[in-house]
Design a protein around this motif. Structure first.
Motif, PDB file in Angstrom:
ATOM      1  N   ALA A 146     186.615 -14.210 -26.839  1.00 25.20           N
ATOM      2  CA  ALA A 146     186.496 -13.554 -28.141  1.00 25.20           C
ATOM      3  C   ALA A 146     186.214 -14.576 -29.236  1.00 25.20           C
ATOM      4  N   SER A 147     186.874 -15.744 -29.141  1.00 31.71           N
ATOM      5  CA  SER A 147     186.651 -16.792 -30.131  1.00 31.71           C
ATOM      6  C   SER A 147     185.218 -17.307 -30.069  1.00 31.71           C
ATOM      7  N   ALA A 148     184.671 -17.436 -28.870  1.00 32.32           N
ATOM      8  CA  ALA A 148     183.290 -17.900 -28.710  1.00 32.32           C
ATOM      9  C   ALA A 148     182.309 -16.899 -29.305  1.00 32.32           C
ATOM     10  N   LYS A 149     182.587 -15.624 -29.089  1.00 29.44           N
ATOM     11  CA  LYS A 149     181.723 -14.593 -29.696  1.00 29.44           C
ATOM     12  C   LYS A 149     181.779 -14.657 -31.222  1.00 29.44           C
ATOM     13  N   ALA A 150     183.001 -14.810 -31.765  1.00 27.82           N
ATOM     14  CA  ALA A 150     183.140 -14.891 -33.217  1.00 27.82           C
ATOM     15  C   ALA A 150     182.442 -16.129 -33.768  1.00 27.82           C
ATOM     16  N   THR A 151     182.553 -17.244 -33.036  1.00 28.59           N
ATOM     17  CA  THR A 151     181.890 -18.476 -33.473  1.00 28.59           C
ATOM     18  C   THR A 151     180.381 -18.283 -33.535  1.00 28.59           C
ATOM     19  N   LEU A 152     179.835 -17.597 -32.544  1.00 27.82           N
ATOM     20  CA  LEU A 152     178.395 -17.344 -32.535  1.00 27.82           C
ATOM     21  C   LEU A 152     177.995 -16.461 -33.718  1.00 27.82           C
ATOM     22  N   LEU A 153     178.770 -15.408 -33.968  1.00 20.61           N
ATOM     23  CA  LEU A 153     178.453 -14.520 -35.107  1.00 20.61           C
ATOM     24  C   LEU A 153     178.523 -15.271 -36.421  1.00 20.61           C
ATOM     25  N   SER A 154     179.542 -16.115 -36.577  1.00 17.08           N
ATOM     26  CA  SER A 154     179.675 -16.892 -37.808  1.00 17.08           C
ATOM     27  C   SER A 154     178.514 -17.856 -37.980  1.00 17.08           C
ATOM     28  N   ALA A 155     178.116 -18.504 -36.901  1.00 14.42           N
ATOM     29  CA  ALA A 155     176.996 -19.448 -36.970  1.00 14.42           C
ATOM     30  C   ALA A 155     175.698 -18.720 -37.299  1.00 14.42           C
ATOM     31  N   GLU A 156     175.483 -17.549 -36.736  1.00  7.80           N
ATOM     32  CA  GLU A 156     174.276 -16.779 -37.046  1.00  7.80           C
ATOM     33  C   GLU A 156     174.267 -16.328 -38.504  1.00  7.80           C
ATOM     34  N   ALA A 157     175.444 -15.947 -39.013  1.00  7.40           N
ATOM     35  CA  ALA A 157     175.521 -15.543 -40.420  1.00  7.40           C
ATOM     36  C   ALA A 157     175.228 -16.724 -41.337  1.00  7.40           C
ATOM     37  N   ALA A 158     175.775 -17.887 -40.998  1.00  5.71           N
ATOM     38  CA  ALA A 158     175.514 -19.083 -41.809  1.00  5.71           C
ATOM     39  C   ALA A 158     174.043 -19.450 -41.782  1.00  5.71           C
ATOM     40  N   LEU A 159     173.415 -19.311 -40.618  1.00 10.39           N
ATOM     41  CA  LEU A 159     171.987 -19.600 -40.512  1.00 10.39           C
ATOM     42  C   LEU A 159     171.168 -18.619 -41.344  1.00 10.39           C
ATOM     43  N   LYS A 160     171.549 -17.359 -41.295  1.00 10.16           N
ATOM     44  CA  LYS A 160     170.831 -16.351 -42.076  1.00 10.16           C
ATOM     45  C   LYS A 160     170.917 -16.650 -43.571  1.00 10.16           C
ATOM     46  N   TYR A 161     172.102 -17.019 -44.038  1.00  9.14           N
ATOM     47  CA  TYR A 161     172.282 -17.310 -45.466  1.00  9.14           C
ATOM     48  C   TYR A 161     171.528 -18.574 -45.866  1.00  9.14           C
ATOM     49  N   SER A 162     171.539 -19.578 -45.026  1.00  7.19           N
ATOM     50  CA  SER A 162     170.823 -20.808 -45.363  1.00  7.19           C
ATOM     51  C   SER A 162     169.320 -20.570 -45.423  1.00  7.19           C
ATOM     52  N   LYS A 163     168.805 -19.678 -44.560  1.00  6.11           N
ATOM     53  CA  LYS A 163     167.386 -19.330 -44.630  1.00  6.11           C
ATOM     54  C   LYS A 163     167.076 -18.557 -45.914  1.00  6.11           C
ATOM     55  N   ILE A 164     168.022 -17.706 -46.324  1.00  4.99           N
ATOM     56  CA  ILE A 164     167.827 -16.970 -47.589  1.00  4.99           C
ATOM     57  C   ILE A 164     167.775 -17.949 -48.751  1.00  4.99           C
ATOM     58  N   GLN A 165     168.699 -18.925 -48.768  1.00  3.25           N
ATOM     59  CA  GLN A 165     168.695 -19.921 -49.841  1.00  3.25           C
ATOM     60  C   GLN A 165     167.410 -20.743 -49.823  1.00  3.25           C
ATOM     61  N   LEU A 166     166.925 -21.031 -48.633  1.00  8.11           N
ATOM     62  CA  LEU A 166     165.654 -21.745 -48.540  1.00  8.11           C
ATOM     63  C   LEU A 166     164.533 -20.901 -49.155  1.00  8.11           C
ATOM     64  N   GLY A 167     164.566 -19.585 -48.927  1.00  6.27           N
ATOM     65  CA  GLY A 167     163.558 -18.703 -49.523  1.00  6.27           C
ATOM     66  C   GLY A 167     163.680 -18.635 -51.034  1.00  6.27           C
ATOM     67  N   TRP A 168     164.891 -18.782 -51.553  1.00  9.15           N
ATOM     68  CA  TRP A 168     165.096 -18.745 -53.004  1.00  9.15           C
ATOM     69  C   TRP A 168     164.506 -19.957 -53.711  1.00  9.15           C
ATOM     70  N   THR A 169     164.176 -21.002 -52.980  1.00  8.54           N
ATOM     71  CA  THR A 169     163.561 -22.162 -53.631  1.00  8.54           C
ATOM     72  C   THR A 169     162.155 -21.829 -54.136  1.00  8.54           C
ATOM     73  N   THR A 170     161.557 -20.745 -53.619  1.00  6.31           N
ATOM     74  CA  THR A 170     160.325 -20.201 -54.204  1.00  6.31           C
ATOM     75  C   THR A 170     160.719 -19.009 -55.056  1.00  6.31           C
ATOM     76  N   ILE A 171     160.628 -19.171 -56.362  1.00  9.42           N
ATOM     77  CA  ILE A 171     161.067 -18.130 -57.300  1.00  9.42           C
ATOM     78  C   ILE A 171     159.924 -17.153 -57.508  1.00  9.42           C
ATOM     79  N   ILE A 172     160.166 -15.870 -57.270  1.00 14.55           N
ATOM     80  CA  ILE A 172     159.127 -14.838 -57.337  1.00 14.55           C
ATOM     81  C   ILE A 172     159.410 -13.862 -58.480  1.00 14.55           C
ATOM     82  N   SER A 173     158.391 -13.081 -58.819  1.00 16.94           N
ATOM     83  CA  SER A 173     158.537 -12.062 -59.858  1.00 16.94           C
ATOM     84  C   SER A 173     159.165 -10.805 -59.256  1.00 16.94           C
ATOM     85  N   PRO A 174     160.262 -10.316 -59.830  1.00 18.22           N
ATOM     86  CA  PRO A 174     160.898  -9.112 -59.285  1.00 18.22           C
ATOM     87  C   PRO A 174     160.220  -7.818 -59.707  1.00 18.22           C
TER      88      PRO A 174
END
Length: 403
Positions: A146-174
């Motif tokens: 169960a801990s290994a599964k949670a670790t994987l989910l946490s790592a995937e969430a962190a990766l998703k957020y870091s990719k979002i922040q990387l996308g924010w470095t290009t500022i677009i018109s809303p």
């Protein structure tokens, strides 16, 4: 004693010799009918037009601010250009965010590799429970899985957020709109949550115009709708006067009106939406709008036909059935194109005197002449009122009936 001359005696004798009936026949003849200019009125659909001051408000406006911290590396737009939603505006230094993404990807890979190991350990402990594995060993293997599964989910969430922040470095018109000049230069450090905007994007087509209307007019209009006297239109024809020299014709729709009344002016703010394809109207600009709110059944009486009294009534002269002038008092409901709007008190096909009525009194026999009113306020005989239905030359076509 004064001597009477012979010819005086002769005059007195002739005067005395005339019979009284002959004297009566010498009374002046009756005056001819007074010539007046008239128009024949009819009931018709009359637009309800109001003229209101207003101020333009942007349909949408976005102050562009960064969502991540970084150095401005590139400006990706031209000031004044039309942008679509999602068009890039600025690019920030993204090296640190790329490194974060790489680290998070490694964490995810490690968690993915560890998960099958923990899964196999749990399956083996469960299978051999009671013959080499105790119940405690099984529970431990289950917890580690169960801990290994949670670790994987946490790592995937962190990766998703870091990719979002990387996308924010290009500022677009809303939003879609026009971009303003940039408030930053290349090399400036910007930060997440700062109050100063990098630029502003404004949608100019369509555009809102907030107009100020007296609360009495709003209540009166609503009552007219409820009573069926007014038929409101879905699309409002309008003229927007920007300055003394420019007027725009277009159409708009009523968006909403303020639920409160100004305590200082007693007015209500009404918001309309107008098309602005050429971007002539800009936010903050003062305009004056002439709006057609609906229509009503009424008579149009030329303003030159009469005048309002102290009690507010509008007095005019009409041609009665006996051919004599008749004074009528009416109630007006606003104006339209140099005419007063009248709903009652007059009948269709009545002849309203519009020329020659100034020195006219009630009960005078009149000779009506059908006329039309020119744009400059003068009257002109209609073709049907002239001999053989022919118009006279322009120099003689103006009716100069004295008022």
């Amino acid at each position: 004693m004064k001597q009477i001359k012979p010819y005086h005696l002769l005059v007195n004798f002739l005067f005395a010799a005339l019979p009284l009936g002959a004297l009566a026949q010498q009374a002046p003849p009756s005056l001819p009918p007074q010539q007046v200019g008239v128009i024949t009125v009819k009931q018709q659909e009359v637009p309800i037009v109001v003229e209101l001051p207003g101020r333009a408000v942007a349909y949408e406006k976005a102050d562009i601010r960064p969502r991540v911290t970084g150095i401005v590396m590139e400006k990706l737009y031209q000031a004044g250009a039309e942008l679509k939603k999602g068009d890039p505006l600025f690019r920030l230094d993204d090296s640190s965010y790329q490194a974060t993404v790489a680290a998070d990807e490694a964490t995810v890979a490690e968690a993915q590799a560890n998960l099958p190991v923990k899964q196999s350990a749990y399956n083996r402990a469960k299978k051999l429970e009671g013959s080499g594995y105790t119940t405690a060993d099984v529970d431990t293997a289950k917890s580690e899985l169960a801990s290994a599964k949670a670790t994987l989910l946490s790592a995937e969430a962190a990766l998703k957020y870091s990719k979002i922040q990387l996308g924010w470095t290009t500022i677009i018109s809303p939003i879609e709109g026009i971009a303003d000049v940039a408030n930053v230069s290349l090399g400036d450090l910007v930060s997440s949550g700062q109050t100063d905007s990098l630029t502003t994007v404004t949608t100019l087509d369509p555009i809102f115009i907030d107009m100020v209307a007296p609360v009495e007019d709003m209540l009166s209009f609503r009552r007219q709708i409820e009573q069926g006297l007014v038929q409101p239109g879905e699309k409002l024809s309008a003229q927007l006067q920007i300055d003394d020299s420019e007027t725009l014709d277009g159409s708009g729709t009523l968006v909403t009106y303020s639920p409160t009344v100004s305590t200082s002016t007693g007015s209500v703010t009404v918001r309309f939406q107008f098309d602005n394809p050429d971007h002539i109207i800009l936010p903050g600009m003062f305009v004056r709008g002439t709006l057609k709110l609906g229509s009503q059944k009424a008579f149009l009486i030329p303003q030159r036909a009469g005048s309002h009294g102290a009690d507010g009534s509008f007095s005019i002269f009409v041609v009665g059935s006996d051919g004599k002038s008749k004074k009528v008092s009416l109630k007006t409901y606003g104006s339209y194109q140099n005419n007063w709007i009248v709903r009652s008190g007059i009948s269709a096909n009545e002849q309203v005197i519009v020329d020659g009525q100034k020195n006219l009194s009630e009960g005078v026999t009149v000779s009506p002449v059908e006329v039309t009113i020119n744009s400059d306020g003068t009257t002109q005989e209609t073709a049907s009122s002239q001999p053989n239905g022919m118009k006279q030359p322009p120099s003689n076509s103006q009716t100069s009936l004295s008022e």
